[in-house]
Motif scaffolding. Structure first.
Motif, short mmCIF file in Angstrom:
data_model
loop_
_atom_site.label_atom_id
_atom_site.label_comp_id
_atom_site.label_asym_id
_atom_site.label_seq_id
_atom_site.Cartn_x
_atom_site.Cartn_y
_atom_site.Cartn_z
N GLU A 182 -54.98 64.73 81.03
CA GLU A 182 -54.04 65.18 80.04
C GLU A 182 -52.95 65.87 80.65
OE1 GLU A 182 -53.98 67.56 75.58
OE2 GLU A 182 -55.90 67.69 76.98
N GLU A 183 -53.19 66.87 81.36
CA GLU A 183 -52.02 67.53 82.20
C GLU A 183 -51.38 66.81 82.82
OE1 GLU A 183 -51.82 71.55 84.88
OE2 GLU A 183 -53.77 71.27 83.86
N ASP A 184 -52.15 65.95 83.72
CA ASP A 184 -51.35 64.86 84.70
C ASP A 184 -50.36 64.24 83.77
OD1 ASP A 184 -52.43 63.55 87.94
OD2 ASP A 184 -51.24 62.61 86.34
N TRP A 185 -51.04 63.38 82.81
CA TRP A 185 -50.14 62.59 82.12
C TRP A 185 -48.89 63.19 81.55
CZ3 TRP A 185 -48.98 57.84 81.20
CH2 TRP A 185 -48.41 57.34 80.01
N GLU A 186 -49.12 64.37 81.10
CA GLU A 186 -47.82 65.07 80.53
C GLU A 186 -46.86 65.47 81.68
OE1 GLU A 186 -49.39 68.34 78.46
OE2 GLU A 186 -50.44 67.34 76.82
N ALA A 187 -47.36 65.85 82.76
CA ALA A 187 -46.68 66.24 83.89
C ALA A 187 -45.80 64.96 84.45
CB ALA A 187 -47.38 66.74 84.90
N THR A 188 -46.30 63.87 84.57
CA THR A 188 -45.82 62.47 84.62
C THR A 188 -44.73 62.19 83.86
OG1 THR A 188 -48.04 61.73 85.73
CG2 THR A 188 -46.16 60.00 85.22
N LEU A 189 -44.85 62.33 82.51
CA LEU A 189 -43.75 62.04 81.60
C LEU A 189 -42.60 63.13 81.72
CD1 LEU A 189 -45.97 61.13 78.56
CD2 LEU A 189 -44.68 59.69 79.85
N TYR A 190 -43.00 64.35 81.90
CA TYR A 190 -42.01 65.48 82.06
C TYR A 190 -41.10 65.33 83.26
CZ TYR A 190 -39.89 69.94 82.65
OH TYR A 190 -38.96 70.93 82.92
N THR A 191 -41.82 64.92 84.41
CA THR A 191 -41.14 64.59 85.85
C THR A 191 -40.18 63.46 85.47
OG1 THR A 191 -42.93 65.54 87.05
CG2 THR A 191 -41.37 64.12 88.24
N HIS A 192 -40.47 62.40 84.89
CA HIS A 192 -39.67 61.34 84.66
C HIS A 192 -38.28 61.79 83.84
CE1 HIS A 192 -38.66 57.15 84.26
NE2 HIS A 192 -38.47 57.42 82.84
N LEU A 193 -38.65 62.35 82.86
CA LEU A 193 -37.57 62.48 81.87
C LEU A 193 -36.51 63.50 82.51
CD1 LEU A 193 -39.27 62.75 78.44
CD2 LEU A 193 -37.84 60.83 79.16
N GLY A 194 -37.17 64.47 83.06
CA GLY A 194 -36.06 65.57 83.75
C GLY A 194 -36.21 66.64 83.24
N PRO A 195 -35.35 67.83 83.95
CA PRO A 195 -35.39 69.14 83.16
C PRO A 195 -34.62 69.34 81.94
CG PRO A 195 -34.07 69.11 85.00
CD PRO A 195 -34.87 67.60 84.92
N GLU A 196 -33.91 68.22 81.59
CA GLU A 196 -33.01 68.56 80.35
C GLU A 196 -33.69 68.27 79.11
OE1 GLU A 196 -32.50 66.34 82.56
OE2 GLU A 196 -30.56 67.03 83.58
N TYR A 197 -35.06 67.92 79.30
CA TYR A 197 -36.01 67.93 78.06
C TYR A 197 -37.12 68.86 78.17
CZ TYR A 197 -33.55 63.51 77.01
OH TYR A 197 -32.83 62.56 76.70
N ALA A 198 -37.45 69.11 76.85
CA ALA A 198 -38.74 70.03 76.68
C ALA A 198 -39.91 69.35 76.13
CB ALA A 198 -38.32 71.25 75.95
N LEU A 199 -41.04 69.63 76.49
CA LEU A 199 -42.30 69.16 75.53
C LEU A 199 -42.48 69.98 74.45
CD1 LEU A 199 -44.91 67.43 75.42
CD2 LEU A 199 -45.94 69.01 76.97
N LEU A 200 -42.22 69.47 73.21
CA LEU A 200 -42.38 70.16 72.16
C LEU A 200 -43.84 70.20 71.65
CD1 LEU A 200 -38.94 69.09 70.13
CD2 LEU A 200 -39.44 71.01 71.82
N LYS A 201 -44.46 69.26 71.83
CA LYS A 201 -46.00 68.90 71.15
C LYS A 201 -46.75 68.28 71.75
CE LYS A 201 -48.70 71.50 68.42
NZ LYS A 201 -48.64 73.06 68.44
N SER A 202 -47.86 68.20 72.07
CA SER A 202 -48.67 67.20 72.35
C SER A 202 -50.20 67.38 71.85
CB SER A 202 -49.07 67.29 73.83
OG SER A 202 -49.78 68.56 74.39
N LYS A 203 -50.93 66.26 71.75
CA LYS A 203 -52.28 66.25 71.08
C LYS A 203 -53.08 65.19 71.60
CE LYS A 203 -55.26 68.05 68.28
NZ LYS A 203 -55.92 69.17 68.40
#
Length: 624
Positions: A223-244
């Motif tokens: 789960e942590e790896d997947w979220e990091a993959t998406l965050y890295t792809h989208l870039g620092p201009e974006y924030a992870l608001l919620k996950s489940k």
């Protein structure tokens, strides 16, 4: 002499007033074990304490309290701190948030709108919600009308501020990128660009299924790896608001950081539909939130597999929607009645009923070749006419009231894990990966784009994406100073062809009236009609709105819940929802009466052939 001066000062104070209206708050912190708070708002001015009433068990209190405070100009403070507290019966009241208003320009420009709550140091350390306040001093601003009566002046100035705020906050659309992918229990590729464009949309909502793979050593879980993959792809201009997550299903919401303060009221829910309706290999995961005042719910699902399990897939959808309805939202009613927009995505596993394959898992070689040939010829419409989901939807067995786009691209399942598009002959090529939506707003969601990412080859599914344009809105003020009351009446309400609920083949139905715009009470229900499937309801109480602004009610709904009365409890038969904009008087008229007739629904499915009909009258009483 001193008496004369004192009288002059008192006269000056009476003529110069500080008018404050503390209207409401939203997305407050939870302070109690029930996940809610009992909030009130207070402030102090020149040693005098002012306080609203406490609103029990809510994170969205509507105080609507006006304070008219005599205040000479020389005594006008430079600032006022509004503090929102949670009231406890036993023990110390809890601090929820505060906002400090600077008053140095108040004589020329009123204060009106939503304002963020901060911590005791005045810092936005975490999302604490927002408070809606209106404030003006003596009505001397050039933009405000000149009115002789102090009482009328206060009313009309607040009215002017309400209309000005409404004009300033024009309803806008929110473009949302929605992606769904059955990851195939394999690590995703390093480059997700063929699927997810970078830095293009305000919001990205990504649903994944079978998302369990060997995660990289720097992470503690897949789960942590997947979220990091998406965050890295989208870039620092974006924030992870919620996950489940639920089992191997994942749902994440990213938004541009500069827009993130507009997203509030996050809630999550899960519903397992796997083996024994407990195992989490199948089911759904949901995230709901508000964007400004628009409520939105995203559901990511993985439904039962294989060609012949159409009825089970329909049942899974119904179970997921009923299950999350018990958790999400203010009213805890059917998800389609709870949120302005519901977006349902995932590996829904509906297949193609092509030819005479029937319930066989594997098509004949001849059938498989025919389907592949149509795909190569891009005759997608001929194949889509055999799509199980479309056929079931037309029959009213699933996703009633939902819309879906045109899948004018190749099926995304079951593909070989290679760059070139090729299908596995063990299964019929199918559009398993889908996105559907439902709206309660005046304008529906618009689909801007829909496609598949066929260059990604690590799974036996191709990722699917869509861009949805969601209508959003800012709620007008609670109050229209010209309105004394708004009342809704229901008459001639009856149901036809209710399903049997009792052993005698009948039911004991009654109605519950539910909404956010009037106080919730056990009295908001009809009398029970015993032993019938075709009840005519009596004793339905009139509803007096807690909101006096018809413009605000345009965004509200009345939920009618049809229940069956049991000896010790009651059970839900179905719902209908009545948007108040259909019934509110128009063109300044005092009253409007209109009929309605709807199918009863529950969990995205029609309740057999059950129908409810009746008459709604809304009456608006205005002052002089």
């Amino acid at each position: 002499c001193r008496l004369v001066v004192a009288r002059q000062q008192a006269s000056e104070a009476q003529l110069t007033m500080l008018h404050i209206r503390v209207e409401e708050a939203r997305a407050l912190l939870s302070a109690d074990a029930n996940g809610l708070s009992d909030p009130y708002c207070k402030f102090n001015m020149k040693g005098t304490k002012y306080k609203t009433k406490t609103k029990p068990k809510t994170l969205h209190p509507e105080w609507n309290k006006t304070f008219d405070i005599p205040c000479a100009e020389k005594d006008l403070p430079t600032s006022i701190e509004f503090i929102v507290m949670d009231e406890d019966v036993v023990g110390k009241n809890d601090f929820l948030g505060a906002h400090i208003f600077k008053l140095h320009g108040l004589k020329d420009k009123p204060i009106s709108g939503w304002f963020p709550l901060r911590n005791k140091d005045g810092v936005e350390d975490m999302p604490r919600g927002q408070i809606r306040v209106r404030m003006f001093y003596n009505g001397k601003a050039e933009s405000l009308p000149e009115i002789k009566s102090s009482k009328n002046k206060s009313m009309q100035v607040f009215r002017t501020m309400t209309l000005a705020e409404l004009d300033a906050h024009e309803d806008k659309n929110l473009d949302v990128f929605v992606g769904t992918w059955n990851v195939g229990n394999a690590p995703p590729p390093a480059d997700l660009s063929p699927w997810i464009p970078k830095n293009k949309y305000t919001v990205y909502v990504i649903g994944a299924q079978e998302c369990k793979y060997k995660f990289r050593e720097q992470y503690q879980s897949c789960e942590e790896d997947w979220e990091a993959t998406l965050y890295t792809h989208l870039g620092p201009e974006y924030a992870l608001l919620k996950s489940k997550s639920l089992g191997q299903m994942r749902l994440v919401v990213f938004a541009r950081k500069k827009e993130s303060s507009k997203f509030m009221n996050f809630e999550t829910a899960t519903e397992a539909t796997g083996i024994g309706h407990v195992m989490s290999n199948k089911g759904g995961v949901a995230i709901s939130f508000s964007y400004n005042d628009t409520s939105i719910c995203f559901i990511n699902a993985h439904l039962a597999a294989h060609q012949h399990k159409v009825a089970r897939r329909n049942s899974d959808v119904n179970e997921i929607m009923n299950g999350i309805s018990r958790t999400l939202g203010k009213l805890k009613v059917d998800v389609m009645c709870e949120f302005d927009h519901v977006i349902f995505m995932g590996d829904l596993n509906y297949r193609l009923d092509y030819g005479n394959q029937g319930e066989e898992k594997t098509p004949s070689l001849e059938q498989f070749k025919q389907m592949v040939q149509k795909i190569e010829q891009k005759k997608y419409d001929q194949l889509f006419s055999c799509d199980q989901l479309q056929l079931e939807k037309k029959k009213g067995r699933v996703f009633c009231g939902f819309k879906e786009g045109l899948y004018n691209f190749a099926p995304t399942f079951k593909v070989l894990r290679q760059k070139e598009l090729a299908y596995n002959h063990e299964r019929s090529p199918s559009w398993c990966d889908r996105v559907l939506w439902h709206s309660l707003t005046k304008d529906w969601i618009e689909q801007v784009e829909l496609g598949g990412a066929f260059d990604i080859a690590s799974s036996d599914h191709k990722p699917v994406y869509t861009v949805l344009r969601l209508p959003t809105y800012h709620l007008p003020s609670l109050v229209d100073e010209t309105v004394l009351s708004i009342r809704l009446s229901l008459d001639q309400v009856k149901c036809f062809r209710l399903p049997p609920m009792d052993q005698n083949g009948l039911a004991d139905p009654f109605l519950q009236l539910i909404g956010t715009w009037f106080p919730q009470s056990s009295k908001n229900q009809s009398t029970v009609v015993k032993k019938t499937l075709n009840p005519v309801f009596h004793g339905i109480p009139d509803i007096k709105s807690g909101i006096s602004n018809p413009l605000r009610l345009m965004y509200n709904n009345l939920v009618i819940k049809v229940c069956d009365k049991d000896v010790m409890s009651s059970s839900t038969i179905g719902y209908t929802i009545l948007p108040l904009r259909w019934f509110l008087p128009e063109n300044g008229k005092a009253q409007r009466t209109k009929m309605f007739r709807h199918h009863l629904m529950k969990g995205g499915v029609y309740v057999g052939s059950a129908v409810i009909q009746g008459q709604v009258t809304i009456t608006i009483e205005r002052g002089e």
